[in-house]
Design an enzyme around this catalytic site. Sequence first.
Site, mmCIF file in Angstrom:
data_model
loop_
_atom_site.group_PDB
_atom_site.id
_atom_site.type_symbol
_atom_site.label_atom_id
_atom_site.label_comp_id
_atom_site.label_asym_id
_atom_site.label_seq_id
_atom_site.Cartn_x
_atom_site.Cartn_y
_atom_site.Cartn_z
ATOM 1 N N PHE A 147 0.861 -1.175 0.000
ATOM 2 C CA PHE A 147 0.000 0.000 0.000
ATOM 3 C C PHE A 147 0.901 1.228 0.000
ATOM 4 O O PHE A 147 1.627 1.487 0.967
ATOM 5 C CB PHE A 147 -0.934 0.045 1.207
ATOM 6 C CG PHE A 147 -1.862 1.237 1.151
ATOM 7 C CD1 PHE A 147 -3.033 1.171 0.414
ATOM 8 C CD2 PHE A 147 -1.545 2.418 1.795
ATOM 9 C CE1 PHE A 147 -3.879 2.273 0.322
ATOM 10 C CE2 PHE A 147 -2.381 3.523 1.707
ATOM 11 C CZ PHE A 147 -3.552 3.448 0.973
ATOM 12 N N ASP A 234 9.686 2.982 1.294
ATOM 13 C CA ASP A 234 8.548 3.784 1.730
ATOM 14 C C ASP A 234 8.423 3.669 3.253
ATOM 15 O O ASP A 234 7.933 2.669 3.774
ATOM 16 C CB ASP A 234 7.277 3.280 1.041
ATOM 17 C CG ASP A 234 6.033 4.067 1.439
ATOM 18 O OD1 ASP A 234 6.087 4.812 2.437
ATOM 19 O OD2 ASP A 234 5.001 3.912 0.760
ATOM 20 N N LYS A 268 3.563 11.460 6.882
ATOM 21 C CA LYS A 268 2.778 11.293 8.102
ATOM 22 C C LYS A 268 3.373 12.038 9.301
ATOM 23 O O LYS A 268 3.184 13.231 9.444
ATOM 24 C CB LYS A 268 2.571 9.810 8.406
ATOM 25 C CG LYS A 268 1.693 9.100 7.367
ATOM 26 C CD LYS A 268 1.291 7.731 7.819
ATOM 27 C CE LYS A 268 0.486 6.977 6.763
ATOM 28 N NZ LYS A 268 -0.815 7.546 6.435
#
Length: 419
Positions: A147, A234, A268
């Site tokens: 994801f 990531d 984030k």
Amino acid sequence: MGTQANLTKSEAFIAKESQYGAHNYHPLPVVLEKGEGVFVWDVEGNKYFDFLSAYSAVNQGHCHPRIIRALNEQAAKLTLTSRAFYNNKLGDFEEYMCELFGYDKALVMNSGVEAVETALKLCRKWAYTVKGVAADQAKIVFAKDNFHGRTISVISASNDETSTKGFGPFVSGMVQVPYNDVQAFAQLLASDKNIAGFIVEPIQGEAGIIIPDEGYLRAIRELCTINNVLLIVDEIQTGIARTGSLLASYDVSAKEHGSKADILILGKALSGGVLPVSAVLADDEIMLTIKPGEHGSTYGGNPLACAVAVEALQVVLDEGLAANSKKMGEIFRAGLEDIARRLGLIKEVRGKGLLTAIEMDCSEDDDLAWNVCLKFKENGLLAKPTHGNKIRLAPPLVINQAQIEESLGLIEKSLKSFV
């Protein structure tokens, strides 16, 4: 819900979103209006432990006073210039990140998926200008069950039908191999010389906190080096101390980085959950392949975001949040495993630092995990299922042992309702 006249505050807000908003999310039925540290409050004044942390964006805790102070001070001076001009905060932020994580250059964006798109573009541009791949032939390899966001190019490499069904045609040049399978990647490299990069999550978050074998990333790193392929990591969810170290993929303080990425993606918690900030880090050979006018964002590198992000990172370091995440995570999982042994219902407990999942002993089509999360809410703890039967448990990293133990009590109380 009742009639409009007798709706609760929460029901009224939920009804308004349902009427005027797109139906692209299925939230837990709670309407939040306040947050502080590890807690959030709903519009009725009910207090909850936040065990999602906005999908790990709020590692530093809700409304951390230092980060809010930095926000307010910068907001009163200058918020946005666009990159048409220089500002006095971007260079400081870029320098801070490059020195902290060990790279030559940083490219600042906004959302996580924007940073992923940036990394993919960088990888392709490097392939054509440095590696010498023929025009439009570069391929980027993704791990299955990944994801990385929901743009068309990113879902072009997804095997999740929920993300892909009804959104084709997809972008070409995206290849998949199984996660945690070094041999599959090695075989692909041997058969295809147009591979430019391999993008991977060090721990797969949305898939249910799937942790690869020890040495997986190091082996992938070695294969990428041997085959002149870029390793893109990531760390949007796993980075910024979430897993018990500043990054999940490599030790930034070590002299030898056996699994260091060629391109590192952050987001984030980079801003402590205050506003969207993301970044891509790489060395000059990669980053300088993109020239002026070839990539950018109006808000990318804005002074408000830069001031906030520097303070957010400094809070992580000053408060020892990586060490706290490691210690509290071990206590938390030990408690969950004890609950699982005594009550059943839980098939597996897994995680690293304060990124934990419990996999319920049921099929992915079963409603058990959703109903458990509803019971958690009823008892004062917020979490959310992923992939049907898995519940992600990721509180802010400022949580202490007493709060961990109280949370375990709420989790056990909730699970007993289903025994």
